[in-house]
Structure formats: C-alpha cells, structure tokens
Design a protein around this motif. Structure first.
Motif, mmCIF file in Angstrom:
data_model
loop_
_atom_site.group_PDB
_atom_site.id
_atom_site.type_symbol
_atom_site.label_atom_id
_atom_site.label_comp_id
_atom_site.label_asym_id
_atom_site.label_seq_id
_atom_site.Cartn_x
_atom_site.Cartn_y
_atom_site.Cartn_z
ATOM 1 N N ILE A 130 -88.388 35.956 59.102
ATOM 2 C CA ILE A 130 -89.352 36.937 58.569
ATOM 3 C C ILE A 130 -88.646 37.976 57.699
ATOM 4 O O ILE A 130 -89.081 38.252 56.566
ATOM 5 N N TYR A 175 -89.349 38.380 53.712
ATOM 6 C CA TYR A 175 -90.004 39.566 53.133
ATOM 7 C C TYR A 175 -89.046 40.435 52.318
ATOM 8 O O TYR A 175 -89.499 41.206 51.476
ATOM 9 N N TYR A 213 -94.447 41.491 45.942
ATOM 10 C CA TYR A 213 -95.533 41.258 46.898
ATOM 11 C C TYR A 213 -96.892 41.738 46.362
ATOM 12 O O TYR A 213 -97.887 40.999 46.397
ATOM 13 N N ARG A 270 -109.102 43.409 52.787
ATOM 14 C CA ARG A 270 -108.453 44.647 53.268
ATOM 15 C C ARG A 270 -109.459 45.789 53.322
ATOM 16 O O ARG A 270 -109.474 46.572 54.270
ATOM 17 N N GLY A 325 -97.561 45.842 60.527
ATOM 18 C CA GLY A 325 -97.261 44.967 59.386
ATOM 19 C C GLY A 325 -97.802 45.580 58.114
ATOM 20 O O GLY A 325 -98.347 44.891 57.255
ATOM 21 N N GLY A 335 -96.384 46.576 55.609
ATOM 22 C CA GLY A 335 -95.738 46.012 54.417
ATOM 23 C C GLY A 335 -95.423 47.070 53.373
ATOM 24 O O GLY A 335 -94.851 48.125 53.677
ATOM 25 N N ASP A 343 -93.589 48.236 60.348
ATOM 26 C CA ASP A 343 -93.277 46.904 59.801
ATOM 27 C C ASP A 343 -91.848 46.546 60.197
ATOM 28 O O ASP A 343 -90.994 47.419 60.368
ATOM 29 N N LEU A 344 -91.605 45.249 60.293
ATOM 30 C CA LEU A 344 -90.268 44.770 60.633
ATOM 31 C C LEU A 344 -89.320 44.815 59.433
ATOM 32 O O LEU A 344 -88.104 44.916 59.603
ATOM 33 N N SER A 345 -89.882 44.729 58.234
ATOM 34 C CA SER A 345 -89.073 44.575 57.022
ATOM 35 C C SER A 345 -88.784 45.924 56.365
ATOM 36 O O SER A 345 -89.702 46.592 55.867
ATOM 37 N N MET A 370 -90.422 48.687 63.006
ATOM 38 C CA MET A 370 -90.655 48.313 64.411
ATOM 39 C C MET A 370 -91.083 46.866 64.477
ATOM 40 O O MET A 370 -91.723 46.362 63.551
ATOM 41 N N ASP A 371 -90.759 46.231 65.583
ATOM 42 C CA ASP A 371 -91.223 44.868 65.840
ATOM 43 C C ASP A 371 -92.597 44.944 66.512
ATOM 44 O O ASP A 371 -92.737 45.579 67.558
ATOM 45 N N ALA A 372 -93.567 44.295 65.909
ATOM 46 C CA ALA A 372 -94.948 44.337 66.424
ATOM 47 C C ALA A 372 -95.046 43.884 67.874
ATOM 48 O O ALA A 372 -95.995 44.231 68.570
ATOM 49 N N GLN A 377 -103.282 43.280 59.037
ATOM 50 C CA GLN A 377 -103.829 42.467 57.957
ATOM 51 C C GLN A 377 -102.790 41.441 57.544
ATOM 52 O O GLN A 377 -101.703 41.811 57.089
ATOM 53 N N LEU A 378 -103.116 40.169 57.730
ATOM 54 C CA LEU A 378 -102.221 39.065 57.358
ATOM 55 C C LEU A 378 -100.913 39.143 58.139
ATOM 56 O O LEU A 378 -99.845 38.887 57.605
ATOM 57 N N THR A 433 -97.928 35.673 61.048
ATOM 58 C CA THR A 433 -96.533 35.733 60.593
ATOM 59 C C THR A 433 -95.558 36.043 61.726
ATOM 60 O O THR A 433 -94.358 35.825 61.564
HETATM 61 C C1 LIG Z 1 -98.229 38.806 54.730
HETATM 62 S S1 LIG Z 1 -97.483 40.375 54.901
HETATM 63 C C2 LIG Z 1 -98.931 41.448 55.052
HETATM 64 C C3 LIG Z 1 -98.673 42.840 54.501
HETATM 65 C C4 LIG Z 1 -99.886 43.731 54.431
HETATM 66 N N1 LIG Z 1 -100.425 43.973 55.760
HETATM 67 C C5 LIG Z 1 -100.956 43.161 53.540
HETATM 68 O O1 LIG Z 1 -102.138 43.338 53.843
HETATM 69 O O2 LIG Z 1 -100.656 42.605 52.498
HETATM 70 C C6 LIG Z 1 -96.905 40.331 56.577
HETATM 71 C C7 LIG Z 1 -96.179 41.597 56.953
HETATM 72 O O3 LIG Z 1 -95.948 41.559 58.365
HETATM 73 C C8 LIG Z 1 -94.637 41.992 58.596
HETATM 74 N N2 LIG Z 1 -94.173 41.444 59.885
HETATM 75 C C9 LIG Z 1 -93.906 40.152 60.178
HETATM 76 N N3 LIG Z 1 -93.480 40.039 61.441
HETATM 77 C C10 LIG Z 1 -93.483 41.279 61.966
HETATM 78 C C11 LIG Z 1 -93.135 41.823 63.237
HETATM 79 N N4 LIG Z 1 -92.712 41.046 64.248
HETATM 80 N N5 LIG Z 1 -93.256 43.152 63.414
HETATM 81 C C12 LIG Z 1 -93.691 43.955 62.418
HETATM 82 N N6 LIG Z 1 -94.027 43.507 61.191
HETATM 83 C C13 LIG Z 1 -93.919 42.187 60.960
HETATM 84 C C14 LIG Z 1 -93.841 41.472 57.409
HETATM 85 O O4 LIG Z 1 -92.611 42.148 57.260
HETATM 86 C C15 LIG Z 1 -94.836 41.732 56.271
HETATM 87 O O5 LIG Z 1 -94.681 43.020 55.729
#
Ligand SMILES: C[S@@+](CC[C@H](N)C(=O)[O-])C[C@H]1O[C@@H](n2cnc3c(N)ncnc32)[C@H](O)[C@@H]1O
Length: 226
Positions: A10, A14, A21, A33, A51, A53, A71-73, A98-100, A116-117, A121
C-alpha cells in the motif's frame, strides 16, 4: 507472487499515486464523494475521514464541520496538508499518519466515520470495520464509498484474475457484497442503513452502517438502490 495486500504494498503504491492521484481519480468519484459527505453531515457531529489521501474531499465539507483525517501514506497526506493550508480549511482539526486497523483514538470518539475507496485497499477489511465500530459513538454512522465486486459469474472470475495486478496498484477489485453482509451479521450492535449504487458503472456504492444506541436493538429494513 502473493495476492494479498499488505501495508508495504500500500505505501509503495500510494507513494507512486500521490503526484497524479487527483488527476486520475478526482472527477470520476466526485459524485460518490459528495453523496458520502452529504450523508455524513446529515448525521452531524465530529467526523473522522479514514484514508483521507490527498484530502481531495476536504473542500466539499461545510466549514462548520469538525473533521479529522488519517492515512497510512505520508506522501498522500502531505498533499492533504498542503490543500488544507492553501484553502485555509478551518474545518480540519488534524491530519495524521495512522493505520486504519489500529488507530490511536479512544473508544466512542467520533459521530461519523467516513472511508471513501478505502475498505477494499486495506489488508484486513473486517478488522478495519471493527476498528471503525470501536471509534464510533452509539447512534453514529459509518459512511463508505466502496467498490462492490460481483458475487459470482464471469465478472467475478475477471475480477479475481486481475487481483495480482490490482494488488500492485493498491486495491482489490473482487469484493462482493456478501463480505459486508457476513461482517455485519457477526456484529451485535451494527446494522445496514443504506446501499446505493454510484457511478462509475454502478460498480461502486454508498454504504451506510449505523451503530445502535442500545445493544440488542433490532435491525430495520435498509434502503437499497441499484
Ligand atoms: C484509493 S485511495 C482513496 C483516497 C480518498 N479517500 C479518495 O476518496 O480518493 C485509498 C487511500 O487509503 C489509504 N490506505 C490504505 N490502507 C490504509 C490503512 N491501512 N490505513 C490508513 N490508510 C490506508 C491509502 O494510502 C490511500 O490514500
């Protein structure tokens, strides 16, 4: 090569997506959204966007909304910080890496969790949804924009065959509604409020779960719009 997502795949994916993005995934998911934000704001109170993003959705919340984003990234979140700063988004109380699946907030911290989305992931979607329930106040809502994969048939076979590729891109295609249904069945205090198909192609949905005010409350019928 394994087909499971993990935090390394991930963060690698990202870091590549961050610069482009918004261009690639901005307009195409705007309708969904905005529907999620409207649902979250109808519920009201303090909102956690998981997340978050690049913070693409943040300008669409009302200025009076109280928001926290995680967000993790780091590269994605840096974009969100810049957006908050440039647009002076005073609704955003904080943004954090943070990790979700394990977030550093106490139980019952938020009135609404928006993702959202994101659920498709994370490495462990069910553990992530459990974490959302932990952070949610009784009476609160989980509001998702999420891909719903096919339950069976050719589309499911295609989605499964593409898994090794989409894993590298940072998401799953195959994620049937049955997986959400099984998760909610195991929850004592959670029910489905709404499942509404969203563009593009109706392969995504706005999904709302509610956390009952009292344990033992009864599931009502939910709104389903194909
Ligand atoms: C497809 S993007 C969606 C971004 C935004 N929410 C949107 O509507 O476009 C997925 C997001 O989830 C984040 N993500 C993935 N795994 C995650 C985790 N374990 N903890 C937190 N964020 C995470 C990714 O870093 C990325 O920013």
């Amino acid at each position: 090569m394994g087909t499971e997502l993990n935090n390394n795949t991930i963060t690698t994916a990202y870091a590549h997506w961050a610069p482009i993005y918004d261009l690639v995934f901005g307009a195409v998911f705007r309708h969904a959204r905005c529907a999620a934000i409207a649902a979250a704001e109808r519920c009201g109170g303090r909102i956690l966007e998981v997340g978050v993003g690049t913070g693409i959705s943040l300008p669409d919340y009302a200025r009076s909304t109280r928001l926290v984003g995680v967000d993790l990234s780091e590269p994605m979140l840096r974009k969100a910080h810049t957006r908050v700063h440039e647009l002076d988004l005073c609704s955003v109380e904080g943004l954090a890496v943070m990790d979700a699946q394990h977030m550093a907030f106490p139980d019952d911290s938020f009135d609404v969790i928006v993702a959202q989305l994101v659920v498709t992931t994370v490495p462990n979607p069910e553990a992530t949804l459990d974490e959302f329930v932990r952070l949610l106040k009784p009476g609160g809502e989980i509001v998702l924009v999420t891909r719903i994969g096919a339950d069976s048939g050719l589309r499911r076979a295609v989605e499964q065959s593409l898994t090794p590729i989409t894993r590298l891109l940072g998401w799953r295609l195959e994620f049937p509604w049955a997986r959400y249904a099984r998760w909610v069945e195991r929850q004592e205090g959670v029910h489905v409020i709404e499942r509404t198909a969203m563009p593009p192609f109706g392969h995504f949905s706005l999904v709302r779960f509610g956390k009952f005010l009292q344990t033992g409350a009864v599931q009502e019928d939910y709104l389903e719009v194909a």
